[in-house]
Design a protein around this motif. Structure first.
Motif, short mmCIF file in Angstrom:
data_model
loop_
_atom_site.label_atom_id
_atom_site.label_comp_id
_atom_site.label_asym_id
_atom_site.label_seq_id
_atom_site.Cartn_x
_atom_site.Cartn_y
_atom_site.Cartn_z
N GLY A 93 -11.34 -28.39 17.39
CA GLY A 93 -10.49 -28.57 18.41
C GLY A 93 -10.37 -29.84 18.70
N GLY A 94 -9.35 -30.30 19.38
CA GLY A 94 -9.05 -31.71 19.70
C GLY A 94 -9.94 -32.32 20.56
N LEU A 95 -10.69 -31.47 21.48
CA LEU A 95 -11.57 -32.19 22.31
C LEU A 95 -12.69 -32.73 21.71
N VAL A 120 0.68 -28.09 11.64
CA VAL A 120 -0.80 -27.48 11.74
C VAL A 120 -1.28 -27.36 12.91
N ASP A 121 -1.34 -26.18 13.54
CA ASP A 121 -1.90 -26.08 14.83
C ASP A 121 -2.88 -24.94 15.08
N ARG A 122 -3.35 -24.95 16.11
CA ARG A 122 -3.99 -23.65 16.54
C ARG A 122 -3.08 -22.76 16.94
N HIS A 149 -3.50 -18.51 7.76
CA HIS A 149 -4.34 -18.36 9.02
C HIS A 149 -5.90 -18.54 8.96
N GLN A 150 -6.24 -19.85 8.76
CA GLN A 150 -7.42 -20.47 8.57
C GLN A 150 -7.98 -21.64 8.93
N ASN A 151 -9.23 -21.84 9.32
CA ASN A 151 -9.76 -23.17 9.48
C ASN A 151 -9.91 -23.93 8.32
P1 ADQ Z 1 -5.66 -28.66 21.02
O1 ADQ Z 1 -4.80 -27.81 21.73
O2 ADQ Z 1 -6.73 -28.11 20.24
O3 ADQ Z 1 -6.21 -29.47 21.94
P2 ADQ Z 1 -4.61 -30.79 19.15
O4 ADQ Z 1 -4.66 -31.93 20.08
O5 ADQ Z 1 -3.53 -30.94 18.21
O6 ADQ Z 1 -4.56 -29.51 19.98
O7 ADQ Z 1 -6.04 -30.92 18.24
C1 ADQ Z 1 -6.18 -29.77 17.54
C2 ADQ Z 1 -7.37 -30.29 16.60
O8 ADQ Z 1 -7.64 -29.12 15.57
C3 ADQ Z 1 -6.86 -31.52 15.45
O9 ADQ Z 1 -8.15 -32.29 15.39
C4 ADQ Z 1 -6.58 -30.75 14.16
O10 ADQ Z 1 -6.82 -31.49 13.11
C5 ADQ Z 1 -7.74 -29.49 14.08
N1 ADQ Z 1 -6.66 -28.43 13.68
C6 ADQ Z 1 -5.75 -27.64 13.67
N2 ADQ Z 1 -5.60 -26.83 12.80
C7 ADQ Z 1 -6.59 -26.77 12.14
C8 ADQ Z 1 -6.92 -25.97 10.72
N3 ADQ Z 1 -6.26 -25.12 10.32
N4 ADQ Z 1 -8.11 -26.21 10.26
C9 ADQ Z 1 -8.78 -27.16 10.57
N5 ADQ Z 1 -8.75 -28.11 11.79
C10 ADQ Z 1 -7.63 -27.90 12.45
C11 ADQ Z 1 -6.47 -29.90 23.38
C12 ADQ Z 1 -5.03 -30.00 24.00
C13 ADQ Z 1 -4.24 -31.27 23.37
C14 ADQ Z 1 -4.99 -32.27 23.34
C15 ADQ Z 1 -6.45 -32.15 22.74
C16 ADQ Z 1 -7.21 -33.50 22.88
O11 ADQ Z 1 -4.22 -29.03 24.06
O12 ADQ Z 1 -2.89 -31.56 23.94
O13 ADQ Z 1 -4.42 -33.39 22.44
O14 ADQ Z 1 -7.10 -31.02 23.50
O15 ADQ Z 1 -7.33 -34.03 24.45
#
Ligand code: ADQ
Length: 491
Positions: free
Chosen positions: A38-40, A293-295, A369-371
């Motif tokens: 996750g982004g945090l 690339v997204d959740r 649909h994977q990490n």
């Molecule tokens: P998120 O909604 O989770 O974060 P984002 O900022 O894009 O969104 O971060 C996603 C993270 O997950 C990135 O580091 C990305 O590389 C990783 N990730 C995504 N898909 C992946 C996959 N299939 N496998 C492995 N890693 C994957 C929340 C807020 C955002 C804000 C962040 C930080 O919703 O707007 O930018 O917190 O503040």
């Protein structure tokens, strides 16, 4: 890693709903700790590196009491949640009420009083855990929308502390926020902090407006003057508060970023570069690789972008023989109904487009649909030609910044939604309104055919922006705002 069970009091405490690591039981019954995605987590890890600190959060398993433990210099303080609290506080109030309400009501938020009661109870537990590990006059940094009541609860328990709160997601315009039956409680909770940080200037302004409309506190942007004896409920029609004893709360924008140097290091290793070439070959060396690339979240606009791509194939503007869309969707909130429906919808859409336009040896969309591991993500960023980041609403979006950071070759084009926080900074991207499917199609085609010189110029400027505003600047800016004496992130 050195592991102890002693949890000393420390002067730097992070509080987030999830610990940055999850307990996963191994075959021999022992717990193994793995980083949770996750982004945090991506943003805070570099801030914690090398610092003695405590991290308070839920360890990822319901109905389990785990003792505090330490790994290296970080002291982890697990906060327990029952299965019912997980359903009501986290999946309910946090992710089926606040999340959709704060993201432009893309799906309708649900309002349930039991969820609110659970949210309040769990916030109190987090506040108590933070209060128990923070040193006298220490600093506690509360993270995100699941814990908006914690700052005020913590102030009640420990008035000596300096308290920061950072909100990672958007803060909505007042007309939407006003729907929340507990809007005053939330505002009051947030105002317990000394600094309330947001991703965008517009988010901070939305919160100040909500405070003005509900409480009438006097303010001098970005400072809000909160009466020290502020209590709820307060009549929104009462005259402005002029009490002489007030405390100053700064409500301001601190756009989050990432550790560009760490990404560059990973993206320039021989194995990642070799893997990026291999990925292009595995995809059949098409002219254009689009990447998302997204959740798997309805805020991310995945179906809008696939619709635009599908129409380009249907019209013959793009052919599956020379263009492929790789969409990674990391599993997310799978027990929340709207997320289950979203998954079904996206997978149906992918199946239809592949059925109509794919070839035996080459699908039009490669959907996973994977990490992924960080290395594989970097290789994908390097392998693609067009990075498509088109959320309907997003606090910041770190994927856009990760892509830009990884492209040390100054190649690749970023297509970016104007409804992300990142759009405020990354103005050299091709900006799109994801609701405008024709506009998005034009941007996809322009990106696929962009002259190399223009793409290189844009990417160099994007990279310079992210380099200048990296995560250390974000953390330092926030910590300086809380107090000039708060310990700084270390290099
Ligand atoms: P998120 O909604 O989770 O974060 P984002 O900022 O894009 O969104 O971060 C996603 C993270 O997950 C990135 O580091 C990305 O590389 C990783 N990730 C995504 N898909 C992946 C996959 N299939 N496998 C492995 N890693 C994957 C929340 C807020 C955002 C804000 C962040 C930080 O919703 O707007 O930018 O917190 O503040």
């Amino acid at each position: 890693m050195a592991r102890t069970t002693r949890t000393p009091r420390v002067d730097f405490v992070i509080v987030s709903n999830r610990l940055p690591i999850d307990a996963k039981p191994t075959a021999d019954g022992e717990d193994q700790w793995v980083t949770s995605p996750g982004g945090l987590v991506a943003a805070l890890q570099p801030v914690m590196a090398g610092r003695e600190a405590a991290w308070v959060g839920w360890p990822g398993r319901a109905d389990t009491e785990l003792a505090p433990f330490s790994l290296d210099k970080t002291h982890y303080v697990p906060v327990s949640m029952s299965e019912q609290e997980l359903a009501e506080h986290y999946e309910g109030m946090s992710n089926a009420t606040i999340w959709p309400l704060y993201h432009d009501v893309i799906v309708p938020p649900e309002f349930h009083r039991e969820w609110w009661d659970s949210y309040t109870r769990v916030n109190q537990r987090f506040a108590e855990a933070a209060a128990s590990v923070a040193e006298q006059d220490g600093f506690v940094w509360v993270q995100d929308y699941q814990l908006q009541l914690v700052p005020q609860m913590l102030r009640g328990l420990r008035p000596d502390l300096r308290i920061g709160y950072f909100h990672h997601i958007p803060f909505p315009p007042y007309e939407l926020f006003a729907q929340l039956p507990w809007r005053q409680e939330i505002l009051h909770g947030l105002l317990g902090a000394d600094v309330v940080g947001f991703q965008r200037v517009a988010d901070a302004s939305n919160m100040r407006q909500a405070v003005r409309r509900n409480f009438g506190y006097s303010m001098n942007k970005p400072i809000v003057r909160v009466p020290v004896d502020a209590r709820l409920p307060r009549d929104p029609h009462a005259p402005p508060v002029t009490a002489s004893k007030t405390r100053e709360v700064r409500v301001d924008a601190f756009p989050i970023s990432l550790d560009q140097a760490a990404i560059v290091e990973m993206a320039t290793t021989d194995s990642v570069i070799a893997r990026s070439r291999e990925i292009r070959e595995e995809l059949g060396n098409p002219n254009t690789i689009f990447l998302g690339v997204d959740r798997l979240d309805y805020t991310k606009g995945i179906s809008h972008r696939l619709k635009a791509f599908g129409e380009l194939l249907e019209e013959g503007t793009l052919q599956a023989s020379d263009a492929v869309f790789v969409q990674l969707a990391s599993p997310s909130r799978e027990r929340v109904e709207s997320y289950r429906e979203l998954r079904d919808d996206i997978e149906l859409q992918v199946g239809r487009i592949n059925g109509d336009f794919g070839h035996l040896d080459r699908p039009a969309i490669v959907y996973l649909h994977q990490n992924m591991s960080r290395e594989e993500m970097m290789a994908l960023y390097l392998a693609c030609d067009v990075m498509v980041v088109t959320p309907l609403r997003d606090g910041m979006n770190l994927v856009a910044k990760e892509f830009v950071s990884a492209r040390t070759d100054n190649k690749g084009v970023l297509v970016l939604s104007e409804f992300t926080g990142a759009a405020d900074e990354l103005d050299q991207a091709l900006m799109v309104n994801p609701h405008d499917i024709d506009g998005m199609k034009e941007a996809f085609v322009a990106a696929a055919h962009m002259p190399v010189a223009e793409a290189t110029r844009r990417m160099a400027e994007l990279r310079a922006t992210v380099e200048e505003h990296d995560v250390r600047r974000w953390a330092t800016g926030f910590l300086d705002a809380v107090t000039p004496h708060t310990p700084k992130p270390r290099r």
